[in-house]
Design an enzyme around this catalytic site. Structure first.
Site, PDB file in Angstrom:
ATOM      1  N   HIS A 446      54.308  49.465  50.247  1.00 34.18           N
ATOM      2  CA  HIS A 446      53.011  50.106  49.713  1.00 34.18           C
ATOM      3  C   HIS A 446      53.071  51.766  49.382  1.00 34.18           C
ATOM      4  O   HIS A 446      53.900  52.409  50.254  1.00 34.18           O
ATOM      5  CB  HIS A 446      51.747  50.042  50.188  1.00 34.18           C
ATOM      6  CG  HIS A 446      51.758  50.486  51.718  1.00 34.18           C
ATOM      7  ND1 HIS A 446      51.047  51.651  52.144  1.00 34.18           N
ATOM      8  CD2 HIS A 446      52.089  49.671  52.666  1.00 34.18           C
ATOM      9  CE1 HIS A 446      51.297  51.563  53.440  1.00 34.18           C
ATOM     10  NE2 HIS A 446      51.705  50.570  53.877  1.00 34.18           N
ATOM     11  N   CYS A 465      53.648  47.546  58.111  1.00 34.85           N
ATOM     12  CA  CYS A 465      54.016  47.608  56.965  1.00 34.85           C
ATOM     13  C   CYS A 465      54.993  48.858  56.551  1.00 34.85           C
ATOM     14  O   CYS A 465      55.097  49.621  57.155  1.00 34.85           O
ATOM     15  CB  CYS A 465      52.765  47.530  55.849  1.00 34.85           C
ATOM     16  SG  CYS A 465      51.832  46.179  55.979  1.00 34.85           S
TER      17      CYS A 465
END
Length: 555
Positions: A446, A465
């Site tokens: 992301h 992440c």
């Protein structure tokens, strides 16, 4: 890492010459089907029986191999045995230990043949040759260590749906040269070839004594003079950053432009700031011994064997220690980006999944770990975490809940019945776009509002992440076949509305941990062992009769 013990080249030559004389003195193979079949049959009847005191690495593959050829012997046990032994000795070029493939026992059996003791021992020599070749094929293709035994997150099995080893063994046996035949059965990938080339380079450097340590001291910059410069020149000449023609004056203590270019090249190869400064970090990288660098390459050769088999020409590669992500199309890198990965306490796992969707203007739902440790923990400490992270509270039906109605004092991760969500926007933790690859670890790629952190060398900042420095460029690459150019991407983001776009074809995403990597143009680069994982793989590789032999089924 432990230094690797190596036999000097001259001594190895003498030993090899002696063995070849022994082989030359031996007669050709007197083994026939009538003698070999009973020995193979015993392997079927007694699954735990060893051969000449050796535990077989690929028992089932060897049995299937001889059954298919109706127990006809496959190898020349006389002078032709030199090529098979050459293949075993040459497995060191793949970072594997020749002794693991019965080399000592094979040498002793070959020596026995010189004395013409060629009864049942010939059958055992024949079988050990086959098992050695089968074991080398399996280990050089798929790895000697079972990665799942070292990492509970591992979900890639290179042996799944793989062709049988017995068939590859038959091809080697039918080749004119077993050594050449074995080479054809190894991985054919530019990453693997690059790592093998680096191992060969370092091994030659080690044979010539490696390099001397450079004393630490104040940083050196172009134009300065220092006695240590001579050692720096020798160090860079050893591994090729400094061309030999510019290093002829080894006692030169001046930091000139040629040396500055070589230092910058070294820094680039070791993922350091390439400013030409000989500072503490650069000297520390130069002072890693050649033995430790050899071990590092061996570890990453093993890692490459775990993931490269069966890999398509189109995939996403995220190399955690390199803090880099790459998009590979038709085997070529078409996009790359710096990354931020999980901090030490929340390490990004290594796994493989398929990317299926791009989401513009994503909302962010607080995951369990962050909920427990950061949000609820912060609230317990008196911090206004909802305001700090701009979070809203929702019940199980998706209805907005008044935060004042929540019993925050007694809330724990185990009894918290609500969902905390952050609206889309520039300050959203996921930025403007995220890339979904469904997996059990809740990991995805992301954007991020914390863009200033990309300036750091070691970027372990996330909760697991993977943050991308160039997510917009990535989205355009992934969705170009659907017309997502600059204008369309900007238009979608400007709406502020969450929009999910499915990829036309799911794309494999490979999250790896390679502290030595090979770029699409063949350049080799070293990275930091940020999660301290190299050591356990090296230990597993060094253990006799490794995990693959003990736990992986022979085929």
């Amino acid at each position: 890492m432990n230094p690797t013990i190596r036999v000097p080249a001259a001594l190895r030559f003498v030993a090899s010459l002696g063995l070849l004389l022994i082989l030359g003195a031996c007669s050709g193979s007197s083994l026939d089907q009538a003698k070999l079949q009973p020995r193979v049959t015993r392997l079927v009847e007694k699954p735990k029986e060893s051969v000449a005191g050796e535990t077989l690495l690929q028992r089932d593959a060897v049995i299937a191999f001889y059954q298919a050829r109706k127990f006809k012997p496959a190898w020349d046990l006389g002078p032709g045995a030199a090529s098979i032994r050459e293949a075993i000795a040459g497995i060191g070029q793949d970072g594997l230990d020749p002794d693991e493939y019965h080399l000592a026992r094979i040498d002793s059996l070959l020596a026995r043949r010189k004395e013409q003791r060629t009864d049942e021992r010939d059958a055992e020599l024949e079988i050990l040759f086959s098992d050695a070749v089968a074991g080398m094929i399996d280990h050089a293709r798929y790895g000697r260590v079972l990665p799942a035994s070292l990492d509970k997150h591992w979900n890639v099995d290179p042996r799944k749906d793989a062709p049988p080893i017995a068939a590859a063994l038959a091809r080697v046996a039918e080749s004119v040269s077993p050594a050449a035949g074995l080479e054809k059965e190894k991985l054919d990938h530019f990453i693997y070839a690059g790592l093998r080339g680096e191992l060969d380079l370092l091994s030659k450097v080690a044979q010539h004594g490696g390099w001397a340590a450079i004393p630490v001291g104040k940083a050196l910059v172009p134009g300065t003079r220092d006695p240590r410069i001579a050692l720096v020149r020798a160090r860079l000449a050893a591994t090729g950053e400094l061309p030999q023609g510019t290093a002829t004056v080894d006692d030169s203590v001046g930091y000139d432009s040629d040396l500055a270019a070589a230092v910058k090249g070294f820094q680039t190869r070791h993922r350091l700031i390439d400013d030409g400064r000989l500072d503490a970090g650069t000297l520390a990288a130069m002072n890693v011994s050649v033995e430790d660098r050899i071990d590092q390459v061996k570890v990453n050769l093993e890692r490459s064997r775990w993931v490269l088999p069966g890999l398509t020409a189109d995939f996403v590669l995220v190399n955690l220690p390199a803090f880099k992500a790459y998009l590979i199309r038709d085997g070529k890198s078409v996009w790359e980006s710096r990354t931020q990965i999980g901090k030490e306490a929340r390490q990004t796992p290594i796994f493989r999944a398929d990317m299926k969707q791009v989401i513009f203007n994503p909302t962010w739902t607080v995951p369990p770990t962050i909920l427990a440790e950061d949000v609820l923990g912060g609230i317990a400490r008196g911090e206004d975490m909802l305001a700090k992270k701009n979070l809203k509270v929702y019940d199980g039906d998706g209805n907005l809940v008044d935060p004042k109605s929540v019993d925050w004092k007694n809330a724990t991760a185990g009894n918290f019945p609500y969902t905390l969500r952050q609206d889309a926007g520039l300050d959203n933790a996921l930025g403007r776009v995220k890339f979904m690859l469904p997996n059990s670890y809740n990991i995805y790629l992301h954007d991020t509002p914390s863009r200033e952190l990309f300036a750091s060398e070691e970027r372990t900042f996330s909760s697991g992440c993977i943050r991308l420095e160039d997510p917009i460029g990535f989205a355009k690459q992934l969705l170009s076949d659907q017309g997502y150019d600059d204008a369309k991407v900007n238009e979608v983001i400007a709406t502020g509305e969450t929009k999910a776009v499915d990829l036309t074809t799911p794309l494999p995403v490979l999250i790896v941990y390679w502290t030595v990597s090979v770029g699409a143009s063949g350049e080799v680069r070293y990275g930091p062992d940020v999660y301290d994982r190299d050591g356990m793989i090296l230990a597993a590789l060094s253990a006799r009769r490794g995990l693959v032999a003990a736990a992986a089924p022979a085929r």
